[in-house]
Motif scaffolding. Structure first.
Motif, mmCIF file in Angstrom:
data_model
loop_
_atom_site.group_PDB
_atom_site.id
_atom_site.type_symbol
_atom_site.label_atom_id
_atom_site.label_comp_id
_atom_site.label_asym_id
_atom_site.label_seq_id
_atom_site.Cartn_x
_atom_site.Cartn_y
_atom_site.Cartn_z
ATOM 1 N N UNK A 1 0.822 -1.209 0.000
ATOM 2 C CA UNK A 1 0.000 0.000 0.000
ATOM 3 C C UNK A 1 0.862 1.268 0.000
ATOM 4 N N UNK A 2 1.763 1.379 0.955
ATOM 5 C CA UNK A 2 2.565 2.607 1.056
ATOM 6 C C UNK A 2 3.494 2.803 -0.144
ATOM 7 N N UNK A 3 4.239 1.782 -0.590
ATOM 8 C CA UNK A 3 5.089 1.985 -1.778
ATOM 9 C C UNK A 3 4.281 2.378 -3.017
ATOM 10 N N UNK A 4 3.125 1.763 -3.215
ATOM 11 C CA UNK A 4 2.306 2.090 -4.372
ATOM 12 C C UNK A 4 1.720 3.499 -4.255
ATOM 13 N N UNK A 5 1.382 3.892 -3.029
ATOM 14 C CA UNK A 5 0.887 5.254 -2.811
ATOM 15 C C UNK A 5 1.970 6.271 -3.177
ATOM 16 N N UNK A 6 3.207 6.002 -2.749
ATOM 17 C CA UNK A 6 4.317 6.895 -3.076
ATOM 18 C C UNK A 6 4.636 6.881 -4.567
ATOM 19 N N UNK A 7 4.337 5.749 -5.218
ATOM 20 C CA UNK A 7 4.605 5.626 -6.658
ATOM 21 C C UNK A 7 3.567 6.344 -7.506
ATOM 22 N N UNK A 8 2.464 6.752 -6.877
ATOM 23 C CA UNK A 8 1.478 7.520 -7.626
ATOM 24 C C UNK A 8 0.101 6.921 -7.747
ATOM 25 N N UNK A 9 -0.142 5.783 -7.108
ATOM 26 C CA UNK A 9 -1.498 5.219 -7.125
ATOM 27 C C UNK A 9 -2.436 6.151 -6.365
ATOM 28 N N UNK A 10 -3.633 6.343 -6.903
ATOM 29 C CA UNK A 10 -4.636 7.192 -6.261
ATOM 30 C C UNK A 10 -5.620 6.393 -5.425
ATOM 31 N N UNK A 11 -5.767 5.098 -5.746
ATOM 32 C CA UNK A 11 -6.778 4.284 -5.069
ATOM 33 C C UNK A 11 -6.388 2.819 -5.162
ATOM 34 N N UNK A 12 -7.009 2.019 -4.294
ATOM 35 C CA UNK A 12 -6.719 0.588 -4.217
ATOM 36 C C UNK A 12 -8.016 -0.206 -4.100
ATOM 37 N N UNK A 13 -7.967 -1.442 -4.590
ATOM 38 C CA UNK A 13 -9.060 -2.389 -4.374
ATOM 39 C C UNK A 13 -8.520 -3.549 -3.555
ATOM 40 N N UNK A 14 -9.159 -3.828 -2.413
ATOM 41 C CA UNK A 14 -8.761 -4.939 -1.560
ATOM 42 C C UNK A 14 -9.997 -5.766 -1.224
ATOM 43 N N UNK A 15 -9.770 -6.917 -0.631
ATOM 44 C CA UNK A 15 -10.885 -7.765 -0.233
ATOM 45 C C UNK A 15 -10.442 -9.195 -0.031
ATOM 46 N N UNK A 16 -11.396 -10.041 0.293
ATOM 47 C CA UNK A 16 -11.094 -11.461 0.481
ATOM 48 C C UNK A 16 -11.877 -12.281 -0.525
ATOM 49 N N UNK A 17 -11.295 -13.409 -0.920
ATOM 50 C CA UNK A 17 -11.860 -14.184 -2.013
ATOM 51 C C UNK A 17 -13.257 -14.711 -1.698
#
Length: 309
Positions: A16-32
């Motif tokens: 989460x944090x590395x991708x946020x610093x890389x420029x991601x604006x949003x994330x999708x998470x969840x369980x199968x």
């Protein structure tokens, strides 16, 4: 023009944090148990942690509930949606109307994103679900660029498009591989959270390998190539497509991080000066080609041609 949201599916909470610093604006998470074809497994504790991490860095976090539900799980939806609402998730991804109807009952203020991966093929469907309560439509992977632009022009909701990653060619609710091994008298542990790099369907005629994995939602056969349109973003950007998705399914965290950085730079450069993007777009493509696994060629999916898969 507004900049599109750059949406990424992380593999683990540590992404989460590395991708946020890389420029991601949003994330999708969840369980199968509730989400379909997730890049990583996030139980309730890690879902909450991901949302906290995202919000503390000014990012949005969505929770996937886009599985196809049978009667045995319907009673669980209320409790899970209440949990998602209490964690202050920014939206729920859904495909099954059962999620929408339950959310109306227990979390009427929760934003909903309609995400079926297959039936978002026209703007009437997008607007139908918009009028039912969805604020976003995730478009099908099988439509071309002209269709996407027409949908965006007529849609009353936000539009999300996959710009990078593999696509699903086939899904069965049955555990086909597990059942086969059981029939053979052999045991086989099927667990989606272990990267199953050695599970492929071989097509000798076309020299293709189609990744296969199984999870609680059944058997999934994926495309042999990865979609990549980092050098073909201009029409989508000019049309104002709201969200670009990078799918991290069966990808390493290092690969996902590098791809996110590349798309962030490409999008920002276009808004700085479209001519600069035009002059450097081939370089962006070359950067991704340099890290692309040799068994996963890049193509443009269905954006400009009918593919063979």
């Amino acid at each position: 023009m507004n900049k599109p949201e750059l949406l990424v599916t992380p593999v683990t909470i540590d992404d989460i944090l590395p991708l946020a610093k890389a420029g991601a604006d949003a994330f999708v998470v969840g369980e199968q148990r509730y989400g379909l074809r997730l890049a990583g497994e996030f139980d309730r504790e890690t879902v909450k942690k991901a949302i906290d991490l995202g919000h503390s860095n000014g990012k949005k976090v969505y929770v996937a509930m886009n599985a196809i539900f049978h009667n045995d799980k319907i009673e669980e939806l209320k409790d899970y949606i209440q949990f998602v609402s209490e964690t202050n998730a920014d939206a729920i991804f859904f495909g099954d109307p059962a999620v929408l109807m339950t959310a109306r009952e227990v979390a009427p203020d929760m934003k909903l994103h309609w995400s079926t991966e297959t039936t978002g093929t026209n703007w009437y469907s997008c607007n139908y679900w918009g009028r039912k309560g969805s604020t976003r439509a995730v478009l099908a992977r099988e439509i071309n660029m002209d269709s996407i632009l027409e949908i965006k022009e007529n849609a009353e909701v936000e539009v999300e498009v996959l710009v990078h990653g593999m696509t699903c060619m086939f899904q069965s609710k049955r555990s086909l591989l597990g059942n086969y091994f059981e029939f053979q008298g052999e045991s086989m542990e099927i667990e989606n959270r272990k990267v199953q790099e050695n599970m492929f369907l071989h097509d000798k005629e076309r020299n293709n390998k189609y990744p296969i994995f199984e999870d609680e939602n059944g058997t999934h056969i994926m495309s042999p190539n990865d979609v990549c349109i980092i050098d073909e973003l201009q029409d989508l950007l000019e049309a104002g497509v709201d969200t670009f998705k990078i799918d991290g399914l069966l990808k390493s965290p290092e690969y996902l991080l590098a791809v996110t950085k590349a798309y962030r730079k490409a999008i920002d450069l276009f808004f700085e000066d479209p001519d600069l993007y035009e002059g450097q777009k081939e370089e962006f493509l070359s950067q991704i080609e340099a890290i692309q696994p040799p068994n996963r060629p890049l193509d443009t999916g269905f954006f400009f041609k009918e593919t063979v898969y």
